[in-house]
Scaffold this active site. Structure first.
Site, short mmCIF file in Angstrom:
data_model
loop_
_atom_site.label_atom_id
_atom_site.label_comp_id
_atom_site.label_asym_id
_atom_site.label_seq_id
_atom_site.Cartn_x
_atom_site.Cartn_y
_atom_site.Cartn_z
N CYS A 2 41.28 32.58 47.33
CA CYS A 2 40.00 31.94 47.36
C CYS A 2 39.05 32.77 48.19
CB CYS A 2 40.16 30.58 48.06
SG CYS A 2 41.50 29.62 47.39
N ARG A 27 36.02 35.52 43.64
CA ARG A 27 37.36 35.26 44.15
C ARG A 27 37.98 33.99 43.56
NH1 ARG A 27 39.16 36.75 49.49
NH2 ARG A 27 38.36 38.80 49.98
N ASN A 99 42.06 30.66 53.03
CA ASN A 99 42.40 31.63 52.00
C ASN A 99 43.74 32.21 52.38
OD1 ASN A 99 42.38 33.69 50.05
ND2 ASN A 99 41.41 35.09 51.49
N GLY A 100 44.74 32.05 51.52
CA GLY A 100 46.07 32.58 51.85
C GLY A 100 47.15 31.68 51.30
N LYS A 477 42.41 44.09 28.30
CA LYS A 477 41.02 43.63 28.10
C LYS A 477 40.98 42.53 27.04
CE LYS A 477 39.34 44.75 30.95
NZ LYS A 477 39.83 45.69 31.91
N GLU A 480 42.50 39.28 28.45
CA GLU A 480 41.66 38.67 29.49
C GLU A 480 40.47 37.93 28.92
OE1 GLU A 480 41.15 40.91 33.59
OE2 GLU A 480 40.93 42.30 31.95
N HIS A 496 62.37 50.19 18.02
CA HIS A 496 63.56 49.80 18.79
C HIS A 496 63.54 48.32 19.17
CE1 HIS A 496 64.88 53.91 18.96
NE2 HIS A 496 63.69 54.29 19.39
N LYS A 592 38.17 37.59 40.08
CA LYS A 592 37.89 39.02 40.19
C LYS A 592 38.78 39.69 41.24
CE LYS A 592 35.38 42.75 39.44
NZ LYS A 592 35.77 43.49 38.22
C1 AGP Z 1 40.95 43.94 35.39
O1 AGP Z 1 40.22 43.66 34.24
C2 AGP Z 1 41.50 42.78 36.06
N1 AGP Z 1 40.45 41.93 36.51
C3 AGP Z 1 42.61 43.00 37.06
O2 AGP Z 1 43.74 43.45 36.39
C4 AGP Z 1 42.32 43.90 38.27
O3 AGP Z 1 42.25 45.24 37.86
C5 AGP Z 1 43.43 43.71 39.31
O4 AGP Z 1 43.45 42.37 39.72
C6 AGP Z 1 43.28 44.62 40.49
O5 AGP Z 1 42.10 44.38 41.20
P1 AGP Z 1 41.57 45.46 42.22
O6 AGP Z 1 41.22 46.69 41.43
O7 AGP Z 1 40.37 44.82 42.85
O8 AGP Z 1 42.66 45.73 43.19
#
Ligand code: AGP
Length: 597
Positions: A2, A27, A99-100, A477, A480, A496, A592
């Site tokens: 978070c 976040r 957060n944690g 991509k 997601e 395989h 993100k």
């Molecule tokens: C990418 O499209 C994703 N949102 C995700 O895989 C991201 O690359 C990953 O969570 C790592 O984030 P960071 O580059 O901020 O460490």
């Protein structure tokens, strides 16, 4: 996982906290909430979904001077108002945002039950606020109550606490999760990271691991402060319908910025900058560590290092690295790769490495992030703020940074006159123009291909050699943002096992680079079509015809072709998702920045 924020000493804490949550939303956006010091105690407001839903509830009133806020990515319990933070203690005296992860939540909840205190949410965080209130009821002061509670936590945390009897005071504490105090000369702010601090903040200071500090409107004394560059924190989407399309289309400029800085002899971000703090002669191998798309970019970068510098290089998911109790090699350069610089799995991998005598280099987009600060040296990605959850322009620049590292390693062994390096130096400046031509000239063609596949419920992305991580990123991509099931395989592996799933309801996206692997694609396509499977092709072969709908992309240079292919696959995923009417900036279930294990 978070984002948390707090403020004290402002005229309108409610407004300031909503603003902070908007900056923190990357976040998590499952729920949002704020708690402010009201004239008669603590007032909590929360809502499910985005910060906009919370803002729609109205302001808690212009008389609030201090408070705390939270935006959630659900880990313990479904997204609901009940599980949203801030959590209020059973006696109403204390509010907390966290957060944690509290790994020993079951034990702590059991202790509360024994004391007659019942939790009302499914979260791990709620136990903390009741424990703090319980300590206070035993006569312990607020700071000590927070200290005693956090001493019991098995896990990482950043927390902010307010108590009804201390209006204007926030208690901040962190261990393993980042938390920053910032000041704008009037109010004092606290936030999970730099991007979330108000753009008015001129200075910031991290809350140190294990620290528990009372934050008031008087700038806390005795701290180490860092000067912040003004106005670098936020962005808007301009005339684009969403951030994702804007960020995809920014790549001609952002790649040019990265090439200009990372390949310049002197600029900030050049090898003269980060390379000077590393001992090149001690590097006999390279290991890239990252998560998700950053890990795939690390895989591409590893192939650049092997190709240009002829040094063994690998890439591994950062979380898996620490799971397997790895042999840490003193002659290996460990490269931690991350957009945010705050991904907890990547930070954990770095902290694991810090216990060994090894050199670490980070490749990060957010300057001043935890990873940027903690590593021996850092290559900046120069991509500007990336807001959309799906990483695009940053992934492209990660590969450019991989090329910069590979070139630096190669120069030491082969000198700057090596033919491979000279060829790369000639081709690199053309890359931004190639990307601009692709984005402007082939968009309609790629959209038409997306139209032809959007109804399939399952996809394979197939590539060979260095095209495999490109295929992995393409599948990532599409998963997601379109929610179509997609898996990437090395094309050679198809027969395989995975071939068993190929049928008329299944489409394969063949990634055919201008190399030997790409040439073998004709056979692969035949094998899929013979089983009734549909095929579409992204090809960089200029004179090779495939018997399937094909988007033919320009070929620039064997190493840069993968970057061009990656951008085309981003456009393909974007169109597929928008045809399906998905929320491309905020895909379901994701955030993100992933700040939990
Ligand atoms: C990418 O499209 C994703 N949102 C995700 O895989 C991201 O690359 C990953 O969570 C790592 O984030 P960071 O580059 O901020 O460490």
């Amino acid at each position: 996982m978070c984002g948390i924020a707090g403020i004290t000493g402002t005229d309108d804490a409610g407004r300031a906290l909503i603003d902070a949550l908007e900056r923190l939303e990357y976040r998590g956006y499952d729920s949002a909430g704020i708690a402010t010091h009201a004239p008669d105690g603590i007032e909590v407001r929360k809502s499910v979904g985005s910060v906009a839903a919370l803002a729609a509830l109205g302001s808690p009133g212009g008389d609030r001077r201090s408070g705390i806020a939270h935006t959630r990515w659900a880990t313990h319990g479904a997204p609901s108002t009940r599980n949203a933070h801030p959590h209020l203690s059973h006696d109403g005296t204390t509010a907390l945002v966290h957060n944690g992860t509290v790994r020993n939540v079951a034990r702590l909840r059991g202790e509360l039950t024994d004391r007659g205190i019942t939790t009302t949410s499914d979260t791990d965080s709620e136990v903390l606020v009741h424990l703090i209130a319980w300590h206070r009821a035993q006569g312990v002061d607020a700071l000590e109550a927070v200290r005693l509670t956090l001493a019991r936590v098995d896990g990482d945390y950043a927390v902010l606490v307010i108590t009804a009897d201390r209006p204007g005071t926030l208690i901040a504490a962190a261990s393993g999760s980042p938390l920053l105090i910032g000041t704008d000369g009037r109010a004092v702010h606290v936030a999970s990271d730099r991007a979330a601090l108000s753009s008015g903040c001129t200075h910031c200071s991290p809350v140190l691991d294990g620290e528990v500090v009372a934050v008031t409107a008087a700038v806390p004394a005795g701290r180490t402060w860092e000067v912040l560059t003004p106005g670098t924190t936020w962005t808007d989407k301009g005339s684009y319908p969403n951030f994702l399309l804007k960020e995809i289309n920014e790549q001609p400029q952002t790649s040019r910025a990265a090439i200009g800085a990372l390949f310049s002899p002197v600029a900030e971000g050049s090898a003269a900058d980060w390379g000077s703090t590393l001992d090149r002669s001690a590097i006999k191998r390279v290991c890239f560590l990252g998560c998700g798309s950053s890990y795939y970019a690390g895989q591409v970068a590893a192939s650049f290092v092997e190709n240009l510098a002829r040094i063994p290089a690998t890439a591994e998911p950062a979380a898996e690295f620490t799971q397997r109790d790895p042999v840490v090699e003193p002659d290996c350069l460990y490269v931690l790769i991350s957009q945010s610089g705050e991904t907890l799995d990547t930070l954990h991998a770095h902290r694991y490495l810090r216990r060994h005598p090894v050199q670490t280099l980070s490749i990060v987009n957010v300057r001043g992030s935890s990873l940027d600060r903690e590593s021996d040296a850092s290559i900046p990605l120069c991509a500007g703020a990336e807001v959309s959850v799906a990483s695009t322009k940053v992934v492209t620049n990660m590969q450019i940074a991989g090329l910069a590292l590979a070139s630096w390693l190669a120069r030491a062994d082969y000198g700057s006159k090596s033919a491979a390096l000279l060829e790369l130096d000639l081709a690199l400046p053309i890359l931004p123009t190639i990307l601009a031509d692709l984005l402007a000239g082939q968009d309609a063609e790629i959209r038409a291909l997306a139209e032809s596949v959007h109804a399939f419920r399952s996809m394979y992305y197939l590539g060979r050699g260095p095209s495999w991580p490109v295929a992995r990123e393409g599948a990532q991509k599409i998963k997601e943002i379109s929610y179509i099931h997609a898996e990437a395989y090395q094309a050679s592996e198809l027969k395989h096992g995975p071939l068993a799933l190929v049928d008329p309801d299944h489409v394969s996206v063949v990634v055919a680079a201008n190399d030997a692997g790409g040439q073998q694609s004709a056979t692969l396509i035949g094998q899929i079509q013979a089983r009734g499977g549909a095929v579409v092709v992204f090809s960089q072969h200029q004179d090779y015809e495939f018997d399937a709908p094909t988007v033919r992309l320009p070929a620039v240079h064997p190493l840069l072709d993968h970057i061009v292919m990656g951008v085309a696959l981003q456009v393909f995923a974007y169109h597929t998702a928008t045809i399906l009417d998905r929320d491309v900036d905020r895909p379901r279930n994701l955030a993100k920045s992933v700040t939990v294990e």
